[in-house]
Design a protein around this motif. Structure first.
Motif, PDB file in Angstrom:
ATOM      1  N   VAL A 262      13.426   9.134 -17.871  1.00  0.00           N
ATOM      2  CA  VAL A 262      13.137   7.749 -17.496  1.00  0.00           C
ATOM      3  C   VAL A 262      12.694   7.733 -16.042  1.00  0.00           C
ATOM      4  CG1 VAL A 262      14.073   5.422 -17.259  1.00  0.00           C
ATOM      5  CG2 VAL A 262      14.812   6.879 -19.152  1.00  0.00           C
ATOM      6  N   VAL A 263      11.517   7.175 -15.807  1.00  0.00           N
ATOM      7  CA  VAL A 263      10.900   7.218 -14.481  1.00  0.00           C
ATOM      8  C   VAL A 263      10.999   5.847 -13.808  1.00  0.00           C
ATOM      9  CG1 VAL A 263       8.753   7.633 -13.211  1.00  0.00           C
ATOM     10  CG2 VAL A 263       9.318   9.023 -15.222  1.00  0.00           C
ATOM     11  N   ARG A 264      11.427   5.822 -12.552  1.00  0.00           N
ATOM     12  CA  ARG A 264      11.468   4.590 -11.765  1.00  0.00           C
ATOM     13  C   ARG A 264      10.785   4.835 -10.435  1.00  0.00           C
ATOM     14  NH1 ARG A 264      17.024   1.528 -11.181  1.00  0.00           N
ATOM     15  NH2 ARG A 264      15.571  -0.160 -10.699  1.00  0.00           N
TER      16      ARG A 264
ATOM     17  N   LEU B  70      13.106   3.412  -4.319  1.00  0.00           N
ATOM     18  CA  LEU B  70      13.780   2.144  -4.045  1.00  0.00           C
ATOM     19  C   LEU B  70      12.915   1.176  -3.254  1.00  0.00           C
ATOM     20  CD1 LEU B  70      16.324   0.406  -4.157  1.00  0.00           C
ATOM     21  CD2 LEU B  70      17.161   1.614  -2.123  1.00  0.00           C
ATOM     22  N   ASP B  71      12.295   1.633  -2.167  1.00  0.00           N
ATOM     23  CA  ASP B  71      11.537   0.718  -1.305  1.00  0.00           C
ATOM     24  C   ASP B  71      10.231   0.249  -1.934  1.00  0.00           C
ATOM     25  OD1 ASP B  71      13.494   0.833   0.552  1.00  0.00           O
ATOM     26  OD2 ASP B  71      12.248   1.551   2.203  1.00  0.00           O
ATOM     27  N   LYS B  72       9.828   0.862  -3.047  1.00  0.00           N
ATOM     28  CA  LYS B  72       8.582   0.450  -3.692  1.00  0.00           C
ATOM     29  C   LYS B  72       8.806  -0.293  -5.007  1.00  0.00           C
ATOM     30  CE  LYS B  72       5.473   3.746  -1.540  1.00  0.00           C
ATOM     31  NZ  LYS B  72       4.345   4.672  -1.733  1.00  0.00           N
ATOM     32  N   ARG B  73      10.059  -0.578  -5.326  1.00  0.00           N
ATOM     33  CA  ARG B  73      10.333  -1.369  -6.522  1.00  0.00           C
ATOM     34  C   ARG B  73       9.917  -2.816  -6.292  1.00  0.00           C
ATOM     35  NH1 ARG B  73      16.364   1.055  -7.800  1.00  0.00           N
ATOM     36  NH2 ARG B  73      15.701   3.241  -7.845  1.00  0.00           N
ATOM     37  N   PHE B  74       9.609  -3.505  -7.369  1.00  0.00           N
ATOM     38  CA  PHE B  74       8.979  -4.820  -7.303  1.00  0.00           C
ATOM     39  C   PHE B  74       9.719  -5.778  -6.378  1.00  0.00           C
ATOM     40  CE2 PHE B  74       8.030  -9.070  -8.978  1.00  0.00           C
ATOM     41  CZ  PHE B  74       6.641  -9.033  -9.023  1.00  0.00           C
TER      42      PHE B  74
ATOM     43  N   PRO C  47       3.533 -11.503  -3.559  1.00  0.00           N
ATOM     44  CA  PRO C  47       3.437 -11.169  -4.983  1.00  0.00           C
ATOM     45  C   PRO C  47       2.008 -10.796  -5.351  1.00  0.00           C
ATOM     46  CG  PRO C  47       4.694 -13.183  -4.668  1.00  0.00           C
ATOM     47  CD  PRO C  47       4.101 -12.848  -3.338  1.00  0.00           C
ATOM     48  N   PRO C  48       1.817  -9.891  -6.288  1.00  0.00           N
ATOM     49  CA  PRO C  48       0.464  -9.448  -6.648  1.00  0.00           C
ATOM     50  C   PRO C  48      -0.347 -10.583  -7.266  1.00  0.00           C
ATOM     51  CG  PRO C  48       2.064  -8.602  -8.211  1.00  0.00           C
ATOM     52  CD  PRO C  48       2.847  -9.225  -7.104  1.00  0.00           C
TER      53      PRO C  48
ATOM     54  N   THR D  60       0.917  -2.526 -10.618  1.00  0.00           N
ATOM     55  CA  THR D  60       0.749  -1.549 -11.690  1.00  0.00           C
ATOM     56  C   THR D  60       0.738  -0.127 -11.150  1.00  0.00           C
ATOM     57  OG1 THR D  60      -0.482  -3.144 -13.017  1.00  0.00           O
ATOM     58  CG2 THR D  60      -0.726  -0.817 -13.598  1.00  0.00           C
ATOM     59  N   ARG D  61      -0.046   0.102 -10.103  1.00  0.00           N
ATOM     60  CA  ARG D  61      -0.118   1.447  -9.555  1.00  0.00           C
ATOM     61  C   ARG D  61       1.200   1.856  -8.910  1.00  0.00           C
ATOM     62  NH1 ARG D  61      -2.807   5.644  -8.601  1.00  0.00           N
ATOM     63  NH2 ARG D  61      -4.571   4.850  -9.765  1.00  0.00           N
ATOM     64  N   GLN D  62       1.815   0.943  -8.191  1.00  0.00           N
ATOM     65  CA  GLN D  62       2.974   1.321  -7.384  1.00  0.00           C
ATOM     66  C   GLN D  62       4.233   1.532  -8.209  1.00  0.00           C
ATOM     67  OE1 GLN D  62       3.340  -0.034  -3.378  1.00  0.00           O
ATOM     68  NE2 GLN D  62       5.322  -0.957  -3.835  1.00  0.00           N
ATOM     69  N   ILE D  63       4.474   0.661  -9.202  1.00  0.00           N
ATOM     70  CA  ILE D  63       5.730   0.772  -9.924  1.00  0.00           C
ATOM     71  C   ILE D  63       5.574   1.470 -11.281  1.00  0.00           C
ATOM     72  CG2 ILE D  63       6.681  -1.236  -8.784  1.00  0.00           C
ATOM     73  CD1 ILE D  63       6.196  -2.892 -11.217  1.00  0.00           C
ATOM     74  N   LYS D  64       4.326   1.798 -11.659  1.00  0.00           N
ATOM     75  CA  LYS D  64       4.150   2.502 -12.929  1.00  0.00           C
ATOM     76  C   LYS D  64       3.323   3.778 -12.769  1.00  0.00           C
ATOM     77  CE  LYS D  64       1.341   1.045 -16.228  1.00  0.00           C
ATOM     78  NZ  LYS D  64       0.781   0.271 -17.370  1.00  0.00           N
ATOM     79  N   ILE D  65       2.081   3.655 -12.325  1.00  0.00           N
ATOM     80  CA  ILE D  65       1.159   4.797 -12.348  1.00  0.00           C
ATOM     81  C   ILE D  65       1.604   5.901 -11.388  1.00  0.00           C
ATOM     82  CG2 ILE D  65      -1.199   5.546 -11.894  1.00  0.00           C
ATOM     83  CD1 ILE D  65      -2.141   2.813 -12.873  1.00  0.00           C
TER      84      ILE D  65
END
Length: 625
Positions: free
Chosen positions: A316-318, A321-325, A336-337, A346-351
């Protein structure tokens, strides 16, 4: 004159007729159990060890791995000899990691106080350490200790479990095929001493493992044959005896059982004497904190658990901490985006986190990799154009075609990963049909996908609900998926989540943000595009938004507790502490100092990208006044 017969307590008479599983284990004090186990886990361990032959049917996430490790360890403390846990090969590392955690307390969820308590509990007691080893033959084992092996090793005769004092079956799916599978017949002969390998009608009794446990998250309570198979393995009651005692026979289908109505209560009392069904800690009287998830997350956890049961490794990938939404918005002040100029989420918290996880895994593997994606045509016009582009041009979003082979001259990730999109041409009706009706059947894998379809509307699902993002997504026009979930009566208590989207809109307003007062010079001396642009959220806006999000979370969870429903976690304790620390430190994104004016401030001049300034007559009037 004869004395009158004593009155018979009929209820007591019936209770005496109920046959319950005997206890054959050892009573243990809860203080003997590793203090890192949670209260419900400690209670389960004590119950299993006391029973000696017991089944733990605990839902995913409740800790079957540490429960089994401790139950086997404590049985060995009292009985001596060797212990064996038989498991799918893919979860071997999970057990080793859990043992390391129980020995050291090295886990983010463990506090310093808990580690100190663990060290005091272990001091001078070497038998309290977990030291499992994976083996494929008895020659690799000593005369004592705890060992792990995989199902195939036992089934194929490479390791005789009768040489062990206690054994536990992790994810005991092999027992579901009562009588009909080689694995079941071998395991009954080797573990339970009931040899039916030659003829099902004949039985040869042999040696058995004295203490036996079963642990699985996915029993089928209405599949009576499966429950009877577990009972037979544990030596509680023979399958034939149980059928005669509790069930009507079907002359056409031998294993299609119908329970006698007057035996139903007795049957479940009997099952409860040797099998523990636990969906949440509160089933045993303990707190559910940290064990509840909303609908799609529940389905995801169930499917991941089923993949692990089939020997597939899950990571499980997260995001860091400082880049979570929430931390990025409320702690660092990034707005907010939005779909126009700042779609960073999308890029920061997923890709990016997924790319890093792939790089880390690829370093451990040889050869080429196949990445399977769930992309599907018709989800959006933008995505459809990317799919078209991927057929001829390298640069489209990864996985946006039916199959993309490894690029022979590409470097890094793209030089080792091929992508496959098997659902590319499915229509939305095919997706719902698969999730709701086909995937949950035994023929197609017995997957827990029906909950996913239910969360999107089930049989009433619409095309518009076929794809969704996060709850309260700032990029979506409407909350179609959330409203679908809220329309289900058992999820209606999550209605306060409707407050997230208006909050994100409000935070984009000028009064909550800073802006550049004049031209912004780049390192090369040129003027940056969009002079006097709006920028980060003010510290006051961040504090206000944090309290509003926490209030939404608290409202949902108060309703959840009142209705005994799953709680949610928009911001966990670690994230809240980090957000408050960043606000207190006056943290700003790169290029901002925090002394810029708020974006609703009227400035005396308008600055253009070429450096020209045009006095704002309205602003000059305001200053003159």
């Amino acid at each position: 004159m004869e004395a009158a017969a004593p009155a018979v307590d009929y209820d007591a008479f019936l209770r005496a007729k109920v046959q319950l599983a005997e206890a054959s284990g050892f009573e243990v004090d809860p203080s003997e159990v590793n203090p890192l186990l949670k209260p419900h886990q400690r209670a389960i361990v004590c119950w299993m060890v006391a029973g000696g032959r017991r089944a733990c049917f605990a839902a995913f996430g409740l800790g079957k791995t540490p429960i089994q490790l401790e139950a086997v360890r404590l049985t060995l403390v009292h009985a001596g000899g060797r212990g064996l846990i038989t498991l799918p090969l893919g979860v071997r590392q999970e057990f080793l990691n859990a043992a390391h955690m129980l020995n050291t307390g090295e886990d983010p969820s463990i506090t310093d106080e808990q580690r100190q308590e663990l060290r005091r509990w272990q001091e001078g007691r070497p038998e309290r350490l977990q030291q499992p080893r994976f083996i494929r033959g008895i020659e690799e084992a000593g005369s004592q200790g705890l060992y792990l092996t995989n199902y195939e090793t036992v089934r194929d005769g490479k390791l005789d479990p009768r040489l062990f004092t206690v054994a536990s079956l992790d994810e005991a799916a092999c027992l579901r095929g009562f009588g009909g599978t080689k694995t079941f017949r071998e395991f009954m002969a080797l573990f339970a001493g009931d040899d039916r390998r030659d003829h099902l009608s004949s039985r040869v009794r042999g040696g058995a493992v004295p203490y036996r446990f079963v642990a699985t998250a996915t029993p089928s309570p209405n599949d009576y044959i499966e429950l009877l198979a577990y009972s037979a393995f544990l030596g509680v009651m023979d399958v034939g005896q149980a059928k005669t005692r509790f069930f009507k026979r079907n002359s056409e289908k031998a294993d299609q059982l119908t329970i006698h109505p007057h035996k139903e209560r007795e049957f479940w009392l009997w099952v409860a004497s040797w099998g523990l069904f636990v969906q949440r800690p509160s089933d045993l009287g303990f707190s559910d904190d940290g064990y509840e998830l909303p609908p799609l997350a529940i389905a995801a956890e169930q499917i991941m658990d089923e993949l692990r049961e089939r020997g597939i490794r899950i990571d499980v990938v997260r995001a860091p901490l400082d880049k979570r939404f929430m931390v990025y918005i409320l702690g660092r002040g990034v707005p907010p985006p939005n779909n126009n100029t700042l779609r960073w989420c999308t890029r920061q918290i997923k890709i990016d986190p997924m790319e890093q996880a792939l790089r880390d895994r690829l370093d451990q593997l040889d050869g080429q990799i196949l990445m399977i994606t769930g992309v599907r045509q018709g989800e959006s016009a933008i995505r459809d154009r990317r799919i078209e582009m991927s057929c001829s041009k390298d640069g489209a979003e990864c996985g946006q075609g039916w199959y993309q082979q490894v690029l022979p001259n590409a470097r890094g990730l793209r030089g080792r990963i091929a992508t496959l999109a098997p659902l590319l041409h499915w229509r939305v009706c095919h997706v719902w049909e698969w999730l709701k009706h086909w995937a949950p059947t035994a023929e197609f894998g017995d997957w827990s996908t029906a909950a996913i379809a239910d969360a999107y509307g089930g049989d009433e699902a619409e095309e518009i609900n076929a794809r969704t993002g996060c709850i309260g997504c700032p990029l979506a026009q409407e909350e179609k998926a959330l409203e679908t979930v809220l329309a289900l009566p058992h999820w209606a208590y999550l209605a306060p989540l409707r407050g997230l989207k208006p909050l994100w809109r409000e935070l984009r307003e000028p009064q909550h943000r800073l802006k550049k007062a004049g031209a912004e010079r780049l390192k090369d001396g040129s003027i940056a595009k969009n002079p006097q642009r709006m920028g980060p959220l003010t510290l006051e806006a961040r504090g206000m938004a944090l309290e509003r999000v926490l209030a939404i979370q608290a409202a949902c969870n108060a309703a959840a507790r009142a209705q005994r429903r799953p709680e949610i976690n928009l911001i966990d304790a670690e994230e809240e502490a980090r957000i408050r620390a960043l606000i207190a430190a006056g943290t700003w994104p790169d290029g901002w100092e925090g002394d810029e004016p708020t974006a609703d401030t009227v400035l005396p001049a308008i600055v253009y990208q070429n450096g020209a300034e045009q006095p704002d007559m309205f602003a000059l009037g305001a200053f003159a006044a």
